[in-house]
Scaffold this active site. Structure first.
Site, PDB file in Angstrom:
ATOM      1  N   GLU A  68      16.205 -16.985 -18.744  1.00 13.97           N
ATOM      2  CA  GLU A  68      15.520 -16.122 -19.715  1.00 13.97           C
ATOM      3  C   GLU A  68      16.459 -15.900 -20.891  1.00 13.97           C
ATOM      4  O   GLU A  68      17.612 -15.518 -20.716  1.00 13.97           O
ATOM      5  CB  GLU A  68      15.150 -14.786 -19.046  1.00 13.97           C
ATOM      6  CG  GLU A  68      14.576 -13.738 -19.969  1.00 13.97           C
ATOM      7  CD  GLU A  68      13.394 -14.209 -20.818  1.00 13.97           C
ATOM      8  OE1 GLU A  68      12.384 -14.645 -20.271  1.00 13.97           O
ATOM      9  OE2 GLU A  68      13.513 -14.143 -22.064  1.00 13.97           O
ATOM     10  N   ASP A  72       5.558 -18.924 -23.812  1.00 19.40           N
ATOM     11  CA  ASP A  72       5.099 -18.559 -25.160  1.00 19.40           C
ATOM     12  C   ASP A  72       4.305 -19.728 -25.740  1.00 19.40           C
ATOM     13  O   ASP A  72       4.777 -20.869 -25.716  1.00 19.40           O
ATOM     14  CB  ASP A  72       6.306 -18.263 -26.059  1.00 19.40           C
ATOM     15  CG  ASP A  72       7.038 -17.003 -25.621  1.00 19.40           C
ATOM     16  OD1 ASP A  72       6.376 -16.090 -25.098  1.00 19.40           O
ATOM     17  OD2 ASP A  72       8.271 -16.937 -25.788  1.00 19.40           O
ATOM     18  N   LYS A 113       1.486 -22.123 -33.924  1.00 17.27           N
ATOM     19  CA  LYS A 113       1.500 -22.790 -35.241  1.00 17.27           C
ATOM     20  C   LYS A 113       2.114 -24.186 -35.128  1.00 17.27           C
ATOM     21  O   LYS A 113       3.035 -24.397 -34.334  1.00 17.27           O
ATOM     22  CB  LYS A 113       2.309 -21.943 -36.231  1.00 17.27           C
ATOM     23  CG  LYS A 113       1.662 -20.592 -36.454  1.00 17.27           C
ATOM     24  CD  LYS A 113       2.220 -19.889 -37.651  1.00 17.27           C
ATOM     25  CE  LYS A 113       1.454 -18.602 -37.874  1.00 17.27           C
ATOM     26  NZ  LYS A 113       2.325 -17.439 -38.002  1.00 17.27           N
ATOM     27  N   ASP A 160      -2.493 -18.667 -19.233  1.00 12.46           N
ATOM     28  CA  ASP A 160      -3.837 -18.158 -19.566  1.00 12.46           C
ATOM     29  C   ASP A 160      -4.340 -18.861 -20.819  1.00 12.46           C
ATOM     30  O   ASP A 160      -5.490 -18.688 -21.200  1.00 12.46           O
ATOM     31  CB  ASP A 160      -3.752 -16.666 -19.904  1.00 12.46           C
ATOM     32  CG  ASP A 160      -2.892 -16.476 -21.144  1.00 12.46           C
ATOM     33  OD1 ASP A 160      -1.696 -16.845 -21.077  1.00 12.46           O
ATOM     34  OD2 ASP A 160      -3.395 -16.033 -22.192  1.00 12.46           O
ATOM     35  N   THR A 165       2.647 -13.301 -11.636  1.00 14.37           N
ATOM     36  CA  THR A 165       3.647 -12.851 -12.604  1.00 14.37           C
ATOM     37  C   THR A 165       3.128 -11.613 -13.342  1.00 14.37           C
ATOM     38  O   THR A 165       1.941 -11.271 -13.254  1.00 14.37           O
ATOM     39  CB  THR A 165       3.980 -13.950 -13.641  1.00 14.37           C
ATOM     40  OG1 THR A 165       2.967 -13.959 -14.657  1.00 14.37           O
ATOM     41  CG2 THR A 165       4.106 -15.327 -13.014  1.00 14.37           C
ATOM     42  N   GLU A 166       4.019 -10.994 -14.122  1.00 11.78           N
ATOM     43  CA  GLU A 166       3.608  -9.801 -14.873  1.00 11.78           C
ATOM     44  C   GLU A 166       2.465 -10.148 -15.853  1.00 11.78           C
ATOM     45  O   GLU A 166       1.436  -9.469 -15.896  1.00 11.78           O
ATOM     46  CB  GLU A 166       4.807  -9.250 -15.638  1.00 11.78           C
ATOM     47  CG  GLU A 166       4.524  -7.925 -16.297  1.00 11.78           C
ATOM     48  CD  GLU A 166       5.503  -7.589 -17.410  1.00 11.78           C
ATOM     49  OE1 GLU A 166       6.394  -8.390 -17.718  1.00 11.78           O
ATOM     50  OE2 GLU A 166       5.339  -6.503 -17.984  1.00 11.78           O
ATOM     51  N   TYR A 167       2.634 -11.225 -16.615  1.00 10.09           N
ATOM     52  CA  TYR A 167       1.590 -11.624 -17.569  1.00 10.09           C
ATOM     53  C   TYR A 167       0.312 -12.019 -16.836  1.00 10.09           C
ATOM     54  O   TYR A 167      -0.788 -11.693 -17.267  1.00 10.09           O
ATOM     55  CB  TYR A 167       2.082 -12.790 -18.436  1.00 10.09           C
ATOM     56  CG  TYR A 167       2.803 -12.340 -19.684  1.00 10.09           C
ATOM     57  CD1 TYR A 167       4.022 -11.675 -19.591  1.00 10.09           C
ATOM     58  CD2 TYR A 167       2.273 -12.569 -20.946  1.00 10.09           C
ATOM     59  CE1 TYR A 167       4.685 -11.250 -20.728  1.00 10.09           C
ATOM     60  CE2 TYR A 167       2.938 -12.149 -22.087  1.00 10.09           C
ATOM     61  CZ  TYR A 167       4.145 -11.497 -21.975  1.00 10.09           C
ATOM     62  OH  TYR A 167       4.805 -11.080 -23.101  1.00 10.09           O
TER      63      TYR A 167
END
Ligand SMILES: C[S@@+](CC[C@H](N)C(=O)[O-])C[C@H]1O[C@@H](n2cnc3c(N)ncnc32)[C@H](O)[C@@H]1O
Length: 214
Positions: free
Chosen positions: A66, A115, A119, A151, A188-190
């Site tokens: 991380e 992430d 763009k 997602d 996971t958290e997300y």
């Protein structure tokens, strides 16, 4: 997220699981893993997946990567009292991953809710961009795996094309992974927040196909 000013000190103190100079272990992670599988989660965020999976699977060495110091601090805070010896964490950018791991050293790479960098000019930052894939191919064993959950339909589509174009073999794919229970894989958290919104979770598994083309 606000910067956690205490994170730096916590990272320095937690020598039980923080690997401060991963390059020193390059080629020698077996010293820590023994005969166990080595699994690397890139972009581990606040550490929920890493902590949960390390407890579920003590037969693997779990290495979280991380780049955000505050996230690493939070992950370390979460496991103040329940760190197991199979949990290691690197506070660094995965762009440097070849400096930390030697060829054929890793069994599985997990990419959880990376992430999306939507763009066009940000494409090179996506963790499934060609340069990252070249590094993964080098450090993975010939029968190693990349396992991705997201997602984000656009990132998923991009990744399917990117890995395909780079010669990876798609082993499994799901466009609604959590429709069935998968107790073997931590949320996971997300992932929890997207599941709460009723969004489907995409998941795919690839192998560096036909062995390695180094
Ligand atoms: C969207 S969050 C997902 C966190 C976690 N995996 C989850 O599912 O809850 C993505 C994380 O990846 C980290 N990250 C992005 N690019 C990275 C890189 N090149 N090296 C290391 N970490 C990275 C970010 O700092 C962020 O914490």
């Amino acid at each position: 997220m606000r910067k956690k000013h205490w994170a730096k000190d916590m990272i320095a103190q937690r020598t039980d699981c923080v690997i401060s100079d991963p390059g020193e272990l390059r080629g020698n992670w077996k010293q820590l893993a023994g005969d166990r599988q080595i699994r690397v989660e890139i972009g581990s965020g606040k550490g929920d997946y890493w902590i949960s999976m390390a407890h579920r699977y003590p037969d693997c060495l779990w290495i979280a990567v991380e780049k955000d110091e505050s996230c690493v601090g939070i992950a370390l805070k979460k496991c103040l009292e329940n760190t197991t010896e199979n949990m290691k964490i690197i506070n660094g950018d995965a762009a440097e991953i070849e400096q930390w791991f030697a060829e054929d050293e890793i069994d599985v790479i997990h990419l959880n809710f990376s992430d999306p960098w939507p763009k066009k000019r940000q494409t090179k930052r996506r963790l499934t961009y060609g340069t990252f894939l070249d590094s993964y191919r080098k450090i993975l064993k010939p029968d190693g795996l990349v396992i991705m959950k997201t997602d984000n339909a656009k990132l998923f589509e991009y990744s399917l094309v990117s890995l395909g174009d780079n010669g990876w073999h798609l082993e499994e794919v799901s466009v609604d992974y959590r429709r069935e229970p998968h107790d073997e894989d931590a949320i996971t958290e997300y992932e929890a927040s997207f599941m709460a919104l009723g969004q489907p979770i995409y998941r795919a598994i690839w192998k560096p196909s036909g062995g390695k083309q180094v």
